[in-house]
Scaffold this motif. Structure first.
Motif, PDB file in Angstrom:
ATOM      1  N   ASN A 117       0.809  -1.215   0.000  1.00 26.03           N
ATOM      2  CA  ASN A 117       0.000   0.000   0.000  1.00 26.03           C
ATOM      3  C   ASN A 117       0.851   1.279   0.000  1.00 26.03           C
ATOM      4  OD1 ASN A 117       0.844  -0.494   2.627  1.00 26.03           O
ATOM      5  ND2 ASN A 117      -0.950   0.444   3.539  1.00 26.03           N
ATOM      6  N   LYS A 170      -5.241   1.329   1.455  1.00 26.46           N
ATOM      7  CA  LYS A 170      -5.448   0.934   0.063  1.00 26.46           C
ATOM      8  C   LYS A 170      -5.449  -0.585  -0.008  1.00 26.46           C
ATOM      9  CE  LYS A 170      -3.588   1.273  -4.555  1.00 26.46           C
ATOM     10  NZ  LYS A 170      -2.441   1.517  -5.375  1.00 26.46           N
ATOM     11  N   ARG A 171      -6.513  -1.134  -0.547  1.00 26.73           N
ATOM     12  CA  ARG A 171      -6.648  -2.585  -0.640  1.00 26.73           C
ATOM     13  C   ARG A 171      -5.961  -3.106  -1.901  1.00 26.73           C
ATOM     14  NH1 ARG A 171     -10.076  -4.283   3.240  1.00 26.73           N
ATOM     15  NH2 ARG A 171     -11.166  -2.596   4.302  1.00 26.73           N
ATOM     16  N   TRP A 172      -5.574  -4.357  -1.836  1.00 28.99           N
ATOM     17  CA  TRP A 172      -4.953  -5.015  -2.981  1.00 28.99           C
ATOM     18  C   TRP A 172      -5.994  -5.101  -4.100  1.00 28.99           C
ATOM     19  CZ3 TRP A 172      -0.133  -5.986  -4.113  1.00 28.99           C
ATOM     20  CH2 TRP A 172       0.161  -6.883  -5.147  1.00 28.99           C
ATOM     21  N   GLU A 173      -5.586  -4.792  -5.313  1.00 24.46           N
ATOM     22  CA  GLU A 173      -6.526  -4.823  -6.447  1.00 24.46           C
ATOM     23  C   GLU A 173      -6.229  -5.966  -7.363  1.00 24.46           C
ATOM     24  OE1 GLU A 173      -6.679  -1.000  -8.289  1.00 24.46           O
ATOM     25  OE2 GLU A 173      -6.909   0.016  -6.387  1.00 24.46           O
TER      26      GLU A 173
END
Length: 183
Positions: free
Chosen positions: A152, A180-183
Motif C-alpha cells: 500500500n 489501500k486494498r490489494w486490487e
C-alpha cells in the motif's frame, strides 16, 4: 456496536488512540487502560491518557473495577479488543487468569463466545508466546499483530497505523477506507 477497548501495558499506544478516534462517533465504547498503559501512552504520544479520553464519548473503567459491567457475561458487548496487548496479558488470557478487568473482560468474551481480538505487541516472539497465541487462536480468538505492509506504499507512520486499524475493523465487519486494498 458495543466494543470494549482494553489497553494493556505494551508499546503501541498510537494504535489504541487511533482505534478510539475511528470508532468514537459511531459505536458505544467501553475503555479500560492499565496503569502501565497510561504511562506508556504519555511516553509515546506526549499526551495524558486521561486528557485524551475525557474528550471522547467512551465509558471508562479502572482496571481494578470488578463491579464494571464488563466483568459480567450478562452484560452484552459485541467485541473485546486488547490493543496493544502485552505478552503478559496474552499469557494471562491464555491461562484463564483474570486478575484485572482487562483479563476478566477477555475471559468473558471467550466464555460467552464473543469476538475477541488481541493486537499482540512483541518481537521477536518466543515459543511460549507462539504457543499462547496458537492456544487462543484455536478457540476463536483473533490474533492480530500490528504487522507492517508495503504493497500500500505507506508514506508515514499514520499510514502504517491506519493499515493495522483497517485490518482490525475488517475483523469486526466494519466498512472502512483506512488503507489501500490489494486490487
Amino acid at each position: 456496536m458495543k466494543i470494549a477497548v482494553l489497553i494493556s501495558g505494551a508499546s503501541g499506544s498510537i494504535l489504541s488512540k487511533r482505534l478510539i478516534e475511528v470508532l468514537n462517533d459511531n459505536h458505544e465504547l467501553f475503555v479500560v487502560a492499565s496503569d502501565e498503559a497510561k504511562w506508556i501512552f504519555k511516553q509515546e504520544t506526549e499526551e495524558e491518557f486521561d486528557e485524551f479520553i475525557r474528550k471522547k464519548k467512551c465509558k471508562v473503567f479502572k482496571n481494578s473495577d470488578f463491579s464494571s459491567p464488563l466483568a459480567s457475561g450478562s452484560f452484552k458487548i459485541d467485541a473485546g479488543i486488547i490493543i496493544p496487548c502485552s505478552v503478559k496479558t496474552l499469557s494471562a488470557v491464555a491461562c484463564g487468569y483474570a486478575s484485572n478487568l482487562i483479563t476478566r473482560c477477555a475471559d468473558v468474551c471467550i466464555k460467552e463466545k464473543r469476538k475477541l481480538i488481541m493486537v499482540v505487541r512483541e518481537t521477536p516472539l518466543s515459543p511460549i508466546h507462539l504457543e499462547n497465541m496458537l492456544k487462543l487462536s484455536k478457540i476463536g480468538v483473533v490474533i492480530l499483530p500490528p504487522m507492517l505492509t508495503f504493497y500500500n506504499k505507506p508514506k508515514n507512520l499514520e499510514d502504517a497505523v491506519d493499515f493495522v486499524i483497517g485490518k482490525l475493523l475488517d475483523q469486526l465487519n466494519l466498512h472502512n477506507n483506512l488503507f489501500k486494498r490489494w486490487e
